[in-house]
Design an enzyme around this catalytic site. Structure first.
Site, PDB file in Angstrom:
ATOM      1  N   ASP A  98       0.830  -1.209   0.000  1.00  0.00           N
ATOM      2  CA  ASP A  98       0.000   0.000   0.000  1.00  0.00           C
ATOM      3  C   ASP A  98       0.864   1.258   0.000  1.00  0.00           C
ATOM      4  OD1 ASP A  98      -2.401  -1.267  -0.106  1.00  0.00           O
ATOM      5  OD2 ASP A  98      -2.932  -0.992   1.998  1.00  0.00           O
ATOM      6  N   GLU A 149      -9.962  -0.443   3.166  1.00  0.00           N
ATOM      7  CA  GLU A 149      -9.406   0.722   2.473  1.00  0.00           C
ATOM      8  C   GLU A 149      -8.008   0.384   1.954  1.00  0.00           C
ATOM      9  OE1 GLU A 149     -10.765   3.444   1.631  1.00  0.00           O
ATOM     10  OE2 GLU A 149     -12.572   3.566   2.849  1.00  0.00           O
ATOM     11  N   CYS A 150      -7.635   1.023   0.842  1.00  0.00           N
ATOM     12  CA  CYS A 150      -6.365   0.713   0.192  1.00  0.00           C
ATOM     13  C   CYS A 150      -5.172   1.429   0.819  1.00  0.00           C
ATOM     14  CB  CYS A 150      -6.434   1.080  -1.286  1.00  0.00           C
ATOM     15  SG  CYS A 150      -6.538   2.857  -1.593  1.00  0.00           S
ATOM     16  N   GLY A 151      -5.401   2.334   1.720  1.00  0.00           N
ATOM     17  CA  GLY A 151      -4.290   3.041   2.357  1.00  0.00           C
ATOM     18  C   GLY A 151      -4.316   4.531   2.099  1.00  0.00           C
TER      19      GLY A 151
END
Length: 303
Positions: free
Chosen positions: A158, A266-268
Site C-alpha cells: 500500500d 481501504e487501500c491506504g
C-alpha cells in the site's frame, strides 16, 4: 545619520492602503495571508450546510472556495460522475480541475483502456499519472520489491504503490484539496462519511457524492453516456488492482469484492497518515536491529 534603502521590486510588501485599512487583499502580500484551514466548528458548520446540496452545487462551492483543487480518481463510477459534472459546468480554463491517477502498475487492462477513452471524451481535462517510485512496469516492481508484495507485506505494498505516489503528487502539484469518489452507501468505514474532511496533514478531502446510492450513480452514467469500465458489465462494482478485486454477488455490499476474506476495507490512501509513519518507523527499526545482529555475529566469528 543612517540611510535606509527602499525595497526592490522583488520584495513582497503590503501596500499602504492595506496597512491603513487593516485588511489584506488576495492580490496583495501572500506572506500576510494564512494557509487554508478550517476550525472544528467551521468544518462542522460546512458539513451541515453542504449535506443538503446537490453534488453540482457542492462542486461549484469547491471551485470558488478551494485553491489547489484536484480530483483523485481510479476512474470508478463515482469519480466518473464527478468528472462529467465538472465538464458541464462551463468552468473558466484557469479553474478547471485536473485529475490525479495513481497507476499502481497492477490495474486491470480494462481500467487502463478506460483512461485512454476518458482522455478522448474529455480533451480539456489535464491528467497527471503517478507510478511507484523508480519503476514503470509490473516486472520492474516485482524485481525491486519482490514477487506478490501484496501477499508478503500488504502494508508495504500500500505504501509503495499508492500512499507514497499520492503524497509525491500532492507535494509536486501543490495540492491543497482533493475531490474523492467515496460515498456512504459503499459501507465499511465510509458509512458515516462527511462531505468535507481534513486529514492529519491538513489536506482537504471533499466527497461531493457522499449522499448518493450506487443506483443513482449508475443512472447518471447511463443517462449521460459517460464512458465506464467494461468490468462493471461483468459483475464488478468497485474496481481496484486485479489481484485484490472480485465481482460481487447479489445482495453483497458494493465493495464486498475488494480484499475478499480480509478485514481490510481501504487501500491506504484514505487511512490516517500516522499509521504509515509508524509502520515505516517500525520497518526502519527492524532493519537496524538486523544489521546490528549481523555485525555482532561477524564480530564473534572473527574473535
Amino acid at each position: 545619520m543612517s540611510s535606509r534603502s527602499s525595497p526592490g521590486p522583488d520584495v513582497d510588501v503590503i501596500s499602504v492602503r492595506e496597512i491603513e485599512s487593516g485588511y489584506v487583499s488576495g492580490c496583495g502580500s501572500e506572506s500576510s495571508l494564512p494557509d487554508i484551514y478550517f476550525t472544528k466548528p467551521h468544518l462542522a458548520f460546512l458539513n451541515r450546510q453542504l449535506q443538503f446540496l446537490e453534488p453540482q452545487e457542492i462542486l461549484r462551492w469547491c471551485i470558488t472556495s478551494l485553491p489547489g483543487l484536484y480530483q483523485t480518481t481510479a476512474f470508478g463510477l463515482t469519480g466518473l460522475v464527478t468528472l462529467d459534472m465538472l465538464s458541464k459546468m462551463k468552468i473558466p480554463r484557469p479553474q478547471l480541475v485536473d485529475l490525479v491517477f495513481l497507476d499502481t502498475l497492477h490495474h486491470f487492462p480494462e481500467t487502463l483502456a478506460l483512461v485512454d477513452r476518458i482522455r478522448s471524451h474529455y480533451p480539456l481535462v489535464s491528467l497527471h499519472i503517478y507510478k511507484p517510485d523508480g519503476v514503470d512496469t509490473a516486472d520492474e516492481f516485482a524485481r525491486k520489491h519482490g514477487e506478490k508484495l501484496w501477499e508478503t507485506n500488504d502494508e508495504l505494498y500500500d505504501w509503495v504503490a499508492k500512499v507514497e505516489p499520492a503524497q509525491r503528487a500532492y507535494r509536486e502539484l501543490q495540492v491543497a484539496a482533493v475531490l474523492t469518489g467515496r460515498r456512504r452507501s459503499q459501507g465499511g468505514k465510509r458509512g458515516d462519511l462527511d462531505v468535507i474532511e481534513v486529514d492529519e496533514a491538513g489536506l482537504i478531502k471533499v466527497n461531493p457524492l457522499a449522499n448518493w446510492s450506487f443506483s443513482q450513480v449508475q443512472d447518471y452514467i447511463k443517462q449521460n453516456n459517460v464512458p465506464y469500465n467494461d468490468l462493471l458489465d461483468r459483475g464488478y462494482k468497485s474496481i481496484g488492482d486485479w489481484h485484490s478485486t472480485q465481482p460481487t454477488k447479489a445482495g453483497e455490499d458494493e465493495r464486498a469484492g475488494r480484499w475478499k476474506g480480509q478485514p481490510k476495507t481501504e487501500c491506504g490512501i484514505h487511512n490516517p497518515r500516522s499509521k504509515f509513519a509508524q509502520y515505516l518507523q517500525e520497518q526502519e527499526a527492524k532493519k537496524q536491529e538486523e544489521a546490528l545482529h549481523r555485525a555482532l555475529d561477524g564480530f564473534e566469528v572473527s574473535s
